[in-house]
Design a protein around this motif. Structure first.
Motif: not given
Length: 218
Positions: A33-44
Motif C-alpha cells: 500500500k505504501r509503495d502504491e501510494l508513493l507511486r501515485r503521489y509522485l505522479e500527482m
C-alpha cells in the motif's frame, strides 16, 4: 532485544505463532500500500508542478494586462468597471477513494454557458487591455481549481504515506522481531522442560528397576 515477560506454555506459543503470521501478512500488505501510494503521489506531484507553472504564468500575464489597463484608464473608471462581476461560479465538491484515502474532486458551474458573458462593463469607456486581463483570469480559472484539487490530494496522500511508513517500520523493526524472540524463548524453555522431564523419568525408571530387581543402590 529484551524479551517481554511471557508464560512459556504451548498455548502461548501457538498464539504467538499466529500473531507472527498475521504480522508478516499485514507488513506485506502495508508495504504494498505504501509503495502504491508513493507511486501515485509522485505522479500527482509531477502534474502539480506542471500545472502550477502554467497557472503562475497565466496569472502573471493577467496582472501585466491589468497594469497596462490601469495605465490607460483612470482608477475610478477601472474600479467602476470591475465593481459588479457579471459571471457567477458555483463550486461543487465530491470525493474519490484512492487506496483508502478520500481525496477531493472539485467541479464548477457558471451561471451562463456563454464564454463571453464575463464582462461586467461596456466596451465604449474601457481599455482593450482590461478585456484581455479579464479573459486571462477567466481562462485560468479551471486550472486554478484543478491545481487546488491536486495540491489537497497530494497533502492527504503524504499524510497517509507517513502513517503507512510508521506502521511498516513498527511491524518490521519491533513487533515481528519481538514476537520471533518470544517464540524462540518459549521454544527453548519447552525443550529445556522436556529434557528435564525426560531425565527425571529416566531416573525414576532406574530407581523402580533397582527396587524391582534388588540392585544395590549406591
Amino acid at each position: 532485544m529484551a524479551v517481554k515477560q511471557v508464560i512459556p506454555t504451548r498455548m502461548e506459543l501457538t498464539r504467538l505463532k499466529r500473531k507472527r503470521i498475521t504480522a508478516i501478512r499485514g507488513h506485506k500488505l502495508l508495504r504494498d500500500k505504501r509503495d502504491e501510494l508513493l507511486r501515485r503521489y509522485l505522479e500527482m506531484v509531477r502534474d502539480n508542478m506542471a500545472l502550477r507553472e502554467k497557472v503562475e504564468s497565466a496569472i502573471h500575464s493577467a496582472n501585466r494586462n491589468f497594469v497596462i489597463a490601469k495605465a490607460s484608464m483612470s482608477e475610478a473608471s477601472l474600479n467602476t468597471a470591475l465593481m459588479a462581476p457579471k459571471q457567477e461560479v458555483n463550486l461543487e465538491t465530491a470525493e474519490r477513494n484512492v487506496m483508502s484515502v478520500d481525496i477531493p474532486v472539485f467541479k464548477y458551474k457558471t451561471r451562463s454557458s456563454d464564454e463571453n458573458d464575463i464582462y461586467s462593463y461596456g466596451f465604449a469607456f474601457t481599455s482593450g487591455d482590461l478585456d484581455g486581463a479579464v479573459r486571462s483570469l477567466a481562462d485560468v480559472l479551471p486550472d486554478m481549481i484543478r491545481l487546488a484539487e491536486i495540491e489537497k490530494s497530494c497533502q492527504l496522500l503524504a499524510i497517509e504515506i507517513e502513517k503507512s511508513r510508521r506502521r511498516v517500520n513498527a511491524l518490521e523493526h519491533f513487533i515481528i522481531p519481538e514476537t520471533e524472540e518470544m517464540i524462540k524463548y518459549i521454544t527453548m524453555k519447552l525443550d529445556e522442560n522436556a529434557r528435564s522431564n525426560l531425565t527425571r523419568l529416566m531416573k525414576v525408571k532406574e530407581v523402580m528397576l533397582a527396587d524391582a530387581h534388588g540392585y544395590d543402590k549406591k
